[in-house]
Design an enzyme around this catalytic site. Structure first.
Site, PDB file in Angstrom:
ATOM      1  CE1 TYR A   1      -3.680   2.511   0.221  1.00 20.17           C
ATOM      2  CE2 TYR A   1      -2.508   3.381   2.131  1.00 20.17           C
ATOM      3  CZ  TYR A   1      -3.492   3.495   1.165  1.00 20.17           C
ATOM      4  OH  TYR A   1      -4.297   4.616   1.142  1.00 20.17           O
TER       5      TYR A   1
ATOM      6  CE  LYS B   1      -1.126   7.143   0.463  1.00 19.85           C
ATOM      7  NZ  LYS B   1      -2.434   7.459  -0.142  1.00 19.85           N
TER       8      LYS B   1
ATOM      9  CG  ASP C   1      -7.893  -2.836   2.053  1.00 17.91           C
ATOM     10  OD1 ASP C   1      -9.119  -3.048   1.995  1.00 17.91           O
ATOM     11  OD2 ASP C   1      -7.345  -2.305   3.024  1.00 17.91           O
TER      12      ASP C   1
ATOM     13  CG  HIS D   1      -2.702  -2.710  -0.891  1.00 15.30           C
ATOM     14  ND1 HIS D   1      -1.853  -3.315   0.015  1.00 15.30           N
ATOM     15  CD2 HIS D   1      -3.720  -2.210  -0.144  1.00 15.30           C
ATOM     16  CE1 HIS D   1      -2.336  -3.196   1.240  1.00 15.30           C
ATOM     17  NE2 HIS D   1      -3.473  -2.538   1.163  1.00 15.30           N
TER      18      HIS D   1
ATOM     19  CG  LEU E   1     -14.796  -9.387 -12.893  1.00 14.93           C
ATOM     20  CD1 LEU E   1     -16.180  -8.803 -13.198  1.00 14.93           C
ATOM     21  CD2 LEU E   1     -13.714  -8.445 -13.402  1.00 14.93           C
TER      22      LEU E   1
ATOM     23  CG  PHE F   1     -16.243  -4.745 -10.221  1.00 12.19           C
ATOM     24  CD1 PHE F   1     -16.183  -3.402  -9.900  1.00 12.19           C
ATOM     25  CD2 PHE F   1     -17.262  -5.190 -11.049  1.00 12.19           C
ATOM     26  CE1 PHE F   1     -17.130  -2.499 -10.394  1.00 12.19           C
ATOM     27  CE2 PHE F   1     -18.203  -4.308 -11.557  1.00 12.19           C
ATOM     28  CZ  PHE F   1     -18.139  -2.963 -11.230  1.00 12.19           C
TER      29      PHE F   1
ATOM     30  CG  ASN G   1     -15.829  -2.785   4.490  1.00  9.25           C
ATOM     31  OD1 ASN G   1     -15.053  -1.858   4.274  1.00  9.25           O
ATOM     32  ND2 ASN G   1     -15.427  -3.961   4.982  1.00  9.25           N
TER      33      ASN G   1
ATOM     34  CD  GLU H   1     -12.082   3.775   5.276  1.00  3.87           C
ATOM     35  OE1 GLU H   1     -12.385   4.249   6.382  1.00  3.87           O
ATOM     36  OE2 GLU H   1     -10.985   3.218   5.046  1.00  3.87           O
TER      37      GLU H   1
ATOM     38  CD  GLU I   1      -6.683   4.346  -1.322  1.00  2.00           C
ATOM     39  OE1 GLU I   1      -5.482   4.649  -1.173  1.00  2.00           O
ATOM     40  OE2 GLU I   1      -7.320   3.693  -0.462  1.00  2.00           O
TER      41      GLU I   1
ATOM     42  CD1 TRP J   1      -2.214  23.027  -1.065  1.00  2.00           C
ATOM     43  CD2 TRP J   1      -1.315  24.437  -2.548  1.00  2.00           C
ATOM     44  NE1 TRP J   1      -0.966  22.546  -1.376  1.00  2.00           N
ATOM     45  CE2 TRP J   1      -0.393  23.400  -2.282  1.00  2.00           C
ATOM     46  CE3 TRP J   1      -0.976  25.445  -3.459  1.00  2.00           C
ATOM     47  CZ2 TRP J   1       0.863  23.341  -2.900  1.00  2.00           C
ATOM     48  CZ3 TRP J   1       0.269  25.383  -4.076  1.00  2.00           C
ATOM     49  CH2 TRP J   1       1.177  24.349  -3.796  1.00  2.00           C
TER      50      TRP J   1
END
Length: 392
Positions: free
Chosen positions: A10, A14, A82, A86, A134, A137, A157, A159, A163, A310
């Protein structure tokens, strides 16, 4: 931009995403050496996991039927959580490499490893022994699920819907960059379906889902049997808000479908933060946590308001850079907000309209030969190979 907060799939992902977006900014600004340096860094990081020679790597688990990254983060191995969150960052990073170095993305080189990542989260082949159809999904629901074991009374679930969008945008971009139209179309289906579900179930743009007694402007988390307004780690309002915004990329323009809704959420945030702070509790994060993400979102409704929010010297979200935020805000200030009334005959395009009503048309050609792009307004443009063209 790597190892800021963790060394698993993860947080390293990022870093890959931030690297890819920063590389695109450098390229757009004509900073060729910087682009090339960032491209080399992106390749190096991807390859260091793909070659299996270090302590961080990907491996096929035939027992579980999955492709896992070691070390795990957020239960990505133990609970199979997740994976699309990721791996979406990895897909986006790999796609940006493929756009600039097609040979790197070939099956004979590193494309095979990227293919494993894709198959793990979204193979469209039924009956495979190595990966389920899938995985992340749910075609019936129209969106993804995040938990691997769904060990909740309310079902599975998700969240961070944003992402999930990032994952499918990365898949579509990879398919287009590598000339794999089947993968591109799969990515387009997943992307458009996820966005439609976000607009319906998470933000409820037509106000048909969230009950009046819910009392919140959006759902930060959607379960099979409920919706909720929190995160897994904090009750701090900007993070409840921002987890369904990040990462900000060119694919994030869907968040600006209704400028008045964007403005209403941004305007309500200070009072929510004040109420949270009045309780005398803190989650230990900076006082201006994710201010760059919130400003980027605000600019989709009002570019000048986004710029005003910003603080260029303020905190930076872990998958962000100051340069990307500045480029995003400056671009929207010049072009205006997204115009979804216009379509085009290519998947990689955007249209913006400023306050005077002037439209800016953007089209990207990921292919190795020129294409002609025609917009629904009748405007057309010739786009050279692997180039971005902007016209008014």
């Amino acid at each position: 931009m790597y190892n800021k907060m963790g060394r698993g799939t993860y947080y390293i992902g990022k870093g890959l995403g931030a690297n890819a977006q920063l590389m695109s900014v450098a390229e757009a600004e004509g900073k060729t050496k910087m682009r090339d340096d960032l491209l080399a860094l992106l390749k190096k990081r991807l390859e260091s996991w793909f070659d299996g020679q270090g302590s961080t790597y990907f491996a096929q688990d035939s027992t579980l039927g999955t492709f896992v990254g070691v070390p795990e983060e957020f239960g990505s191995i133990k609970a199979m959580n997740d994976h699309h969150f990721h791996y979406g960052y990895w897909l986006m990073g790999a796609a940006h490499v493929a756009l600039r170095d097609p040979d790197w993305a070939s099956q004979q080189k590193w494309g095979g490893m990227v293919g494993k990542i894709i198959a793990d989260i979204a193979t469209d082949e039924r009956g495979r022994a190595d990966f389920p159809f899938l995985r992340n999904f749910d075609a019936y629901e129209g969106h993804s699920w995040a938990s691997g074991d769904a060990n909740f009374d309310a079902g599975n679930n998700q969240e961070s819907s944003s992402e999930a969008v990032n994952a499918w945008a990365g898949l579509m971009l990879w398919g287009e960059a590598t000339g794999d139209r089947k993968l591109r179309d799969l990515g387009a289906f997943l992307l458009t379906s996820e966005i439609a579900s976000v607009n319906q179930y998470w933000v409820d743009l037509d106000r048909q889902v969230l009950a009046p007694e819910y009392g919140k402007p959006f759902a930060s988390m959607v379960f099979g049997g409920k919706y909720a307004y929190n995160t897994w780690w904090t009750q701090e309002p900007r993070q409840i808000f921002g987890i369904n915004l990040l990462p900000i990329t060119p694919a994030s323009t869907y968040l600006g479908a209704k400028p008045e809704y964007v403005k209403s959420l941004v305007d309500a945030l200070p009072a929510a933060v004040k109420a949270y702070n009045s309780r005398g509790k803190s989650d230990g994060t900076p006082a201006d946590i994710w201010q760059d993400v919130v400003a980027s979102y605000a600019a989709l409704g009002d570019p000048e308001a986004g710029f005003a929010l910003w603080n260029r010297r303020g905190s930076v979200e872990g998958g962000e850079t100051r340069s990307r935020t500045l480029y995003w805000l400056a671009s929207l200030k010049e072009m205006g907000t997204p115009d979804f009334s216009v379509t085009a005959d290519t998947p990689l395009y955007s249209v913006f309209k400023d306050k005077s009503g002037t439209r800016t048309y953007l089209a990207y050609n990921a292919r190795s030969s020129p294409i002609k792009v025609t917009f629904s307004t009748g405007k057309s443009v010739d786009v050279p190979a692997r180039s971005l063209v902007r016209i008014r």
